[in-house]
Design an enzyme around this catalytic site. Structure first.
Site, PDB file in Angstrom:
ATOM      1  N   ASN A   1       0.833  -1.202   0.000  1.00 26.78           N
ATOM      2  CA  ASN A   1       0.000   0.000   0.000  1.00 26.78           C
ATOM      3  C   ASN A   1       0.865   1.249   0.000  1.00 26.78           C
ATOM      4  O   ASN A   1       1.958   1.268   0.576  1.00 26.78           O
ATOM      5  CB  ASN A   1      -0.929   0.016   1.224  1.00 26.78           C
TER       6      ASN A   1
ATOM      7  N   ASP B   1      -0.528   4.171   1.011  1.00 26.75           N
ATOM      8  CA  ASP B   1      -1.064   5.105   2.015  1.00 26.75           C
ATOM      9  C   ASP B   1      -0.196   5.039   3.279  1.00 26.75           C
ATOM     10  O   ASP B   1       0.658   4.168   3.406  1.00 26.75           O
ATOM     11  CB  ASP B   1      -2.540   4.747   2.328  1.00 26.75           C
TER      12      ASP B   1
ATOM     13  N   HIS C   1       6.027  -0.654  -2.696  1.00 25.22           N
ATOM     14  CA  HIS C   1       5.505   0.005  -3.906  1.00 25.22           C
ATOM     15  C   HIS C   1       5.569   1.521  -3.780  1.00 25.22           C
ATOM     16  O   HIS C   1       4.914   2.229  -4.558  1.00 25.22           O
ATOM     17  CB  HIS C   1       4.070  -0.442  -4.177  1.00 25.22           C
TER      18      HIS C   1
ATOM     19  N   CYS D   1      12.010  13.050  -8.129  1.00 26.01           N
ATOM     20  CA  CYS D   1      12.354  13.824  -9.335  1.00 26.01           C
ATOM     21  C   CYS D   1      12.816  12.874 -10.435  1.00 26.01           C
ATOM     22  O   CYS D   1      13.811  12.135 -10.268  1.00 26.01           O
ATOM     23  CB  CYS D   1      13.474  14.824  -9.027  1.00 26.01           C
TER      24      CYS D   1
ATOM     25  N   THR E   1      -4.574  -9.044   0.529  1.00 26.39           N
ATOM     26  CA  THR E   1      -3.981  -8.939  -0.810  1.00 26.39           C
ATOM     27  C   THR E   1      -4.452 -10.111  -1.664  1.00 26.39           C
ATOM     28  O   THR E   1      -4.599 -11.230  -1.207  1.00 26.39           O
ATOM     29  CB  THR E   1      -2.431  -8.889  -0.740  1.00 26.39           C
ATOM     30  N   SER E   2      -4.689  -9.795  -2.957  1.00 22.47           N
ATOM     31  CA  SER E   2      -5.286 -10.794  -3.855  1.00 22.47           C
ATOM     32  C   SER E   2      -4.259 -11.760  -4.421  1.00 22.47           C
ATOM     33  O   SER E   2      -4.602 -12.696  -5.135  1.00 22.47           O
ATOM     34  CB  SER E   2      -6.001 -10.081  -5.015  1.00 22.47           C
TER      35      SER E   2
ATOM     36  N   ASN F   1      -7.788 -12.789   4.880  1.00 22.25           N
ATOM     37  CA  ASN F   1      -8.356 -12.100   3.721  1.00 22.25           C
ATOM     38  C   ASN F   1      -9.878 -12.239   3.726  1.00 22.25           C
ATOM     39  O   ASN F   1     -10.430 -13.143   4.366  1.00 22.25           O
ATOM     40  CB  ASN F   1      -7.754 -12.702   2.431  1.00 22.25           C
TER      41      ASN F   1
ATOM     42  N   ALA G   1     -10.722  -7.498   7.761  1.00 20.44           N
ATOM     43  CA  ALA G   1      -9.458  -7.345   8.500  1.00 20.44           C
ATOM     44  C   ALA G   1      -9.666  -6.768   9.906  1.00 20.44           C
ATOM     45  O   ALA G   1      -8.994  -7.187  10.852  1.00 20.44           O
ATOM     46  CB  ALA G   1      -8.517  -6.446   7.694  1.00 20.44           C
TER      47      ALA G   1
HETATM   48  N1  APR Z   1     -10.624  -7.212   4.884  1.00 20.21           N
HETATM   49  C1  APR Z   1      -9.736  -8.115   4.401  1.00 20.21           C
HETATM   50  N2  APR Z   1      -9.489  -8.303   3.092  1.00 20.21           N
HETATM   51  C2  APR Z   1     -10.168  -7.514   2.223  1.00 20.21           C
HETATM   52  C3  APR Z   1     -11.106  -6.544   2.643  1.00 20.21           C
HETATM   53  C4  APR Z   1     -11.325  -6.413   4.048  1.00 20.21           C
HETATM   54  N3  APR Z   1     -12.203  -5.521   4.530  1.00 20.21           N
HETATM   55  N4  APR Z   1     -11.619  -5.934   1.535  1.00 20.21           N
HETATM   56  C5  APR Z   1     -11.017  -6.500   0.467  1.00 20.21           C
HETATM   57  N5  APR Z   1     -10.149  -7.454   0.875  1.00 20.21           N
HETATM   58  C6  APR Z   1      -9.280  -8.302   0.050  1.00 20.21           C
HETATM   59  C7  APR Z   1      -9.896  -8.696  -1.272  1.00 20.21           C
HETATM   60  O1  APR Z   1     -10.602  -9.941  -1.121  1.00 20.21           O
HETATM   61  C8  APR Z   1      -8.663  -8.875  -2.163  1.00 20.21           C
HETATM   62  O2  APR Z   1      -8.174 -10.212  -2.110  1.00 20.21           O
HETATM   63  O3  APR Z   1      -8.148  -7.527  -0.273  1.00 20.21           O
HETATM   64  C9  APR Z   1      -7.624  -7.949  -1.541  1.00 20.21           C
HETATM   65  C10 APR Z   1      -7.348  -6.705  -2.362  1.00 20.21           C
HETATM   66  O4  APR Z   1      -6.789  -7.124  -3.564  1.00 20.21           O
HETATM   67  P1  APR Z   1      -6.329  -6.023  -4.640  1.00 20.21           P
HETATM   68  O5  APR Z   1      -7.418  -5.047  -4.845  1.00 20.21           O
HETATM   69  O6  APR Z   1      -5.781  -6.794  -5.817  1.00 20.21           O
HETATM   70  O7  APR Z   1      -5.135  -5.241  -3.922  1.00 20.21           O
HETATM   71  P2  APR Z   1      -3.640  -5.725  -3.710  1.00 20.21           P
HETATM   72  O8  APR Z   1      -3.559  -7.213  -3.566  1.00 20.21           O
HETATM   73  O9  APR Z   1      -3.066  -4.891  -2.623  1.00 20.21           O
HETATM   74  O10 APR Z   1      -2.934  -5.297  -5.110  1.00 20.21           O
HETATM   75  C11 APR Z   1      -1.534  -5.491  -5.192  1.00 20.21           C
HETATM   76  O11 APR Z   1      -1.519  -4.422  -7.341  1.00 20.21           O
HETATM   77  O12 APR Z   1      -2.343  -2.748  -8.638  1.00 20.21           O
HETATM   78  C12 APR Z   1      -1.241  -3.146  -7.919  1.00 20.21           C
HETATM   79  O13 APR Z   1       0.410  -1.806  -6.938  1.00 20.21           O
HETATM   80  C13 APR Z   1      -0.925  -2.186  -6.813  1.00 20.21           C
HETATM   81  O14 APR Z   1      -0.144  -2.666  -4.591  1.00 20.21           O
HETATM   82  C14 APR Z   1      -1.131  -3.014  -5.555  1.00 20.21           C
HETATM   83  C15 APR Z   1      -0.928  -4.439  -6.055  1.00 20.21           C
END
Ligand code: APR
Length: 224
Positions: free
Chosen positions: A86, A88, A103, A111, A170-171, A195, A213
């Site tokens: 993340n 943030d 990331h 720059c 994370t997915s 997750n 979470a």
């Molecule tokens: N609690 C727990 N898990 C959750 C919640 C929640 N409230 N809401 C969503 N999720 C899970 C979803 O089920 C999903 O598996 O969080 C995951 C979010 O997946 P993505 O949207 O793909 O985000 P992420 O895995 O962080 O993406 C990785 O991809 O686009 C790039 O650089 C970007 O850092 C990012 C990277």
């Protein structure tokens, strides 16, 4: 116990920050090729700045949640290496003292001309000048697709000595982060996935905790 935690957008979802791949995700609104690649920045820097200005504002208005805070508390009791995908700052605002942003961070600027980094202003655009070299070549200090994530040596070393690896929110669709579980398993760590639903790499984990979470992370952390 030596713990490595990897977090993704899901840990900030209940703070109101959008994830990427949900049906209302960020990649439904913008093609990542248009806003999250070096080519996109070269082609249309104004669009890229608008995209990250919006995410910087959203992050500033969001509050850390119980999951962020539980991980900060965990770090007070165990040797925790906290790695996040993340951009943030909710882990830091939730009390975490050392966060590895693989990331990058939306609150930092880089720059493109001289490599200088500084705290980003609330809004950046193509005219934003680098405080070090004066070039109008400011970009968000974000690792875009096709670029090398930050702090990888530190991350691999932590995974190799971990007793426990947890992936939270994370997915498991973006490498190298999605491959951390295999690296941790090979090093003998117990691997747990926390997750909302199963990820693309769920089968690699020994243990799965399914739910939001803010509910499952505090309970899990308290039990360690
Ligand atoms: N609690 C727990 N898990 C959750 C919640 C929640 N409230 N809401 C969503 N999720 C899970 C979803 O089920 C999903 O598996 O969080 C995951 C979010 O997946 P993505 O949207 O793909 O985000 P992420 O895995 O962080 O993406 C990785 O991809 O686009 C790039 O650089 C970007 O850092 C990012 C990277």
């Amino acid at each position: 116990m030596r713990i490595v935690v990897l977090t993704g957008a899901g840990i900030s979802a209940e703070s109101g920050l959008r994830t990427f791949r949900a049906e209302d995700g960020l990649w439904e609104e913008h093609r990542l090729e248009d806003v999250a690649t070096p080519e996109a920045y070269a082609r249309d820097p104004a669009l890229v700045h608008r995209f990250y200005n919006a995410r910087r504002a959203a992050a500033a208005h969001a509050q850390p949640n119980a999951a962020h805070e539980a991980l900060a508390a965990l770090a007070e009791r165990h040797d925790l290496t906290l790695v996040t995908q993340n951009v943030d700052d909710l882990h830091e605002r939730g009390g975490a003292r050392h966060v590895i942003h693989m990331h990058g961070q939306v609150n930092r600027a880089l720059c493109a001309a001289c490599g200088h980094r500084w705290d980003a202003p609330a809004e950046m655009d193509s005219a934003t000048e680098c405080p070090a070299c004066g070039s109008a070549a400011a970009r968000p200090d974000i690792v875009w697709f096709g670029e090398m994530p930050y702090h990888m040596d530190e991350i691999w070393a932590a995974l190799e000595r971990a007793d426990l690896f947890a992936a939270i929110g994370t997915s498991g669709q973006v490498y190298p982060a999605a491959g951390f579980v295999q690296h941790a398993r090979r090093s003998g760590a117990h691997c747990v996935e926390l997750n909302l639903d199963r990820s693309a790499v769920s089968r690699e984990f020994h243990e799965h905790l399914i739910g939001p979470a803010t509910r499952i992370v505090p309970d899990w952390a308290a039990g360690l």
